[in-house]
Write a protein that holds these residues in place. Structure first.
Motif, PDB file in Angstrom:
ATOM      1  N   LYS A  69      14.075 -70.467  58.733  1.00 21.16           N
ATOM      2  CA  LYS A  69      12.929 -69.631  58.409  1.00 21.16           C
ATOM      3  C   LYS A  69      12.822 -68.578  59.507  1.00 21.16           C
ATOM      4  CE  LYS A  69       7.902 -69.762  57.753  1.00 21.16           C
ATOM      5  NZ  LYS A  69       6.685 -70.632  57.791  1.00 21.16           N
ATOM      6  N   CYS A  70      13.241 -67.363  59.208  1.00 24.03           N
ATOM      7  CA  CYS A  70      13.283 -66.308  60.214  1.00 24.03           C
ATOM      8  C   CYS A  70      12.689 -65.013  59.659  1.00 24.03           C
ATOM      9  CB  CYS A  70      14.732 -66.044  60.663  1.00 24.03           C
ATOM     10  SG  CYS A  70      15.516 -67.445  61.499  1.00 24.03           S
ATOM     11  N   ALA A  71      12.012 -64.281  60.525  1.00 27.72           N
ATOM     12  CA  ALA A  71      11.412 -63.013  60.117  1.00 27.72           C
ATOM     13  C   ALA A  71      11.333 -62.094  61.321  1.00 27.72           C
ATOM     14  CB  ALA A  71      10.014 -63.239  59.547  1.00 27.72           C
ATOM     15  N   HIS A  72      11.399 -60.796  61.055  1.00 22.93           N
ATOM     16  CA  HIS A  72      11.225 -59.828  62.123  1.00 22.93           C
ATOM     17  C   HIS A  72      10.648 -58.545  61.544  1.00 22.93           C
ATOM     18  CE1 HIS A  72      14.987 -58.359  60.446  1.00 22.93           C
ATOM     19  NE2 HIS A  72      14.908 -57.277  61.195  1.00 22.93           N
ATOM     20  N   GLY A  73      10.011 -57.757  62.412  1.00 24.08           N
ATOM     21  CA  GLY A  73       9.427 -56.515  61.930  1.00 24.08           C
ATOM     22  C   GLY A  73       8.919 -55.663  63.071  1.00 24.08           C
ATOM     23  N   ALA A  74       8.586 -54.415  62.747  1.00 29.28           N
ATOM     24  CA  ALA A  74       8.048 -53.478  63.730  1.00 29.28           C
ATOM     25  C   ALA A  74       7.092 -52.523  63.043  1.00 29.28           C
ATOM     26  CB  ALA A  74       9.181 -52.705  64.405  1.00 29.28           C
ATOM     27  N   THR A  75       6.055 -52.125  63.747  1.00 28.04           N
ATOM     28  CA  THR A  75       5.108 -51.132  63.234  1.00 28.04           C
ATOM     29  C   THR A  75       4.856 -50.089  64.317  1.00 28.04           C
ATOM     30  OG1 THR A  75       3.144 -52.341  64.009  1.00 28.04           O
ATOM     31  CG2 THR A  75       3.960 -52.865  61.802  1.00 28.04           C
ATOM     32  N   VAL A  76       4.678 -48.866  63.898  1.00 25.21           N
ATOM     33  CA  VAL A  76       4.315 -47.768  64.793  1.00 25.21           C
ATOM     34  C   VAL A  76       3.134 -47.053  64.162  1.00 25.21           C
ATOM     35  CG1 VAL A  76       5.059 -45.666  65.952  1.00 25.21           C
ATOM     36  CG2 VAL A  76       6.708 -47.514  65.555  1.00 25.21           C
ATOM     37  N   SER A  77       2.039 -46.942  64.890  1.00 22.33           N
ATOM     38  CA  SER A  77       0.836 -46.338  64.304  1.00 22.33           C
ATOM     39  C   SER A  77       0.034 -45.616  65.364  1.00 22.33           C
ATOM     40  CB  SER A  77      -0.023 -47.420  63.641  1.00 22.33           C
ATOM     41  OG  SER A  77      -0.461 -48.360  64.604  1.00 22.33           O
ATOM     42  N   GLN A  78      -0.959 -44.862  64.912  1.00 23.50           N
ATOM     43  CA  GLN A  78      -1.938 -44.231  65.786  1.00 23.50           C
ATOM     44  C   GLN A  78      -3.307 -44.817  65.486  1.00 23.50           C
ATOM     45  OE1 GLN A  78      -1.200 -40.098  64.721  1.00 23.50           O
ATOM     46  NE2 GLN A  78       0.069 -39.811  66.548  1.00 23.50           N
TER      47      GLN A  78
END
Length: 449
Positions: A387-396
């Motif tokens: 069970k593996c997950a990854h992610g990224a977010t870029v916001s203001q």
């Protein structure tokens, strides 16, 4: 073991440096080596130094042409001539922690300062001190772990090893629980010229033990101090042991900081890291976790907060080689002005590591239109039951969030501060030492103003 991977298995600067043996020496790197090489001695430590020094002499400082450094330009570092500098004892009251009143080691420019350190009332079975002062029996324990971690021949790690003179050592015996946090305080003090310091830490937690360690990089030189801190920390965690590790980098805004944390976890062990990066003109932290037994737990929390023209680079690599391992990583970046943040996180799950649970998330908050972030979370999985997950977010900062707070009577400027503080507090509030937690929250509040 077949199919086992290590954090250093990723193509990186130490692999690229192998080709440097066909090229001329890197003049700047050799100059750094000449500044940090210690007087010759005999025995196992000198062998380690010489092996590392030979590697450095045939290596080069990484450039942006190398994949692992393509977002972080070290050309400015190459232009500075660094020198060793022996500092006198400064006032450290602003950096001490009441929780570690009698469990503090202080190093000035990488050299142990016994007059500023205080180690007393620790449980039996706990050794906290510098390498040179350890009894011979304890030095034999150190020999089993020092400079033995994966990736020891990465160029900056090798440079540190070549110059080993003092080592902050924390040894916790089997089944010993250390209630008091141990504060390793590394202070950089500059002279008339740019200085170099190479702090070294070794933490060994034997089976069934528990310990909390604070690794703290500060300066008394104000904003004008130019120096290079090249730090290496090795942590060995045995079966069923637990280590809580807080790493805080708050160097001068004119400093360069290169750091390596190499962690080895055996079966059923638990490791938690809180890595906070606030200072330095240019900083880089390489965090490498090697799992050597099943059912380990790894928690990595990180916060980078930079502004101006700062550059902060975090590279992490987690190698989960055995079944039932769990890793959770959350790294946050707050980037203002023209600053540049980098996050590269890798998780390796080879075929033997069945039933692994790994999650990785990088969240970034940009406070200006000129701020920049480069993020690259990665999973490499060959196991088929995980069970593996990854992610990224870029916001203001969101206008509707600011509007909502304004509708509750908070002005626009205070609304922005409140949102930034809340974003950072998710990481800082998990630090287990109250006084350090409060100090960092105050720093974030001041920076958000």
């Amino acid at each position: 073991m077949t199919n086992q991977v290590s954090p250093s298995a990723i193509p990186n600067s130490d692999v690229v440096s192998l080709t440097a043996t066909l090229l001329d020496r890197d003049a700047e790197l050799v100059a750094l080596l000449n500044q940090v090489t210690v007087p010759a001695s005999t025995g196992w430590l000198q062998e380690i130094r010489e092996r590392a020094a030979n590697w450095v002499r045939h290596s080069t400082i990484p450039t942006t042409r190398e994949e692992e450094w393509r977002f972080t330009d070290l050309s400015e570092l190459r232009q500075v001539k660094f020198h060793s500098f022996t500092a006198t004892s400064p006032d450290i009251s602003a950096f001490t922690l009441p929780e570690s009143h009698n469990s503090r080691l202080v190093f000035l420019n990488g050299v142990y300062a016994p007059e500023l350190s205080a180690v007393a009332d620790l449980p039996a079975g706990v050794v906290v001190g510098n390498l040179n002062a350890l009894p011979l029996t304890e030095q034999e324990r150190v020999q089993k772990h020092l400079a033995q971690a994966e990736g020891a021949l990465e160029v900056f790690t090798a440079l540190n090893t070549a110059g080993i003179s003092d080592v902050a050592v924390v040894l916790v015996a089997k089944n010993v629980i250390v209630e008091t946090p141990i504060h390793l305080l590394f202070i950089s003090v500059t002279g008339e010229t740019a200085t170099i310091a190479q702090p070294r830490c070794l933490v060994v937690a034997e089976s069934g033990s528990q310990v909390s360690v604070i690794e703290d990089y500060v300066t008394t030189s104000g904003e004008a101090g130019v120096y290079l801190t090249n730090a290496v920390t090795e942590i060995a965690i045995a079966d069923n042991a637990q280590v809580s590790h807080t790493r805080v980098e708050r160097d001068s805004q004119q400093a360069f900081h290169i750091g390596k944390t190499a962690v080895t976890q055996t079966r059923y062990s638990r490791y938690t890291c809180h890595a906070i990066s606030l200072g330095a003109k240019l900083s880089r932290h390489n965090l490498e976790i090697l799992q050597t037994g099943e059912q380990t737990e790894t928690t990595l929390n990180g916060l980078t907060m930079i502004a101006g023209n700062q550059v902060a680079d975090t590279h992490s690599a987690i190698a989960l080689n055995h079944p039932y391992g769990t890793s959770k990583q959350l790294h946050k970046c707050i980037v203002g002005d023209r600053a540049h943040a980098v996050f590269n996180g890798k998780v390796f799950v080879p075929k033997p590591a069945q039933l692994t649970d790994a999650a990785q998330l990088n969240r970034n908050l940009l406070l200006s239109s000129k701020a920049r972030v480069d993020t690259k979370p990665q999973l490499e999985i060959t196991a088929d039951n995980v069970k593996c997950a990854h992610g990224a977010t870029v916001s203001q900062l969101e206008d509707d969030e600011i509007f909502y707070l304004q509708s509750r009577g908070i002005d626009a400027n205070d609304s922005r501060k409140l949102l930034v503080n809340a974003f950072a507090a998710e990481i800082i509030n998990q630090i287990p030492v109250a006084s350090l937690r409060d100090s960092l929250l105050n720093t974030v509040r001041s920076s958000a103003e």
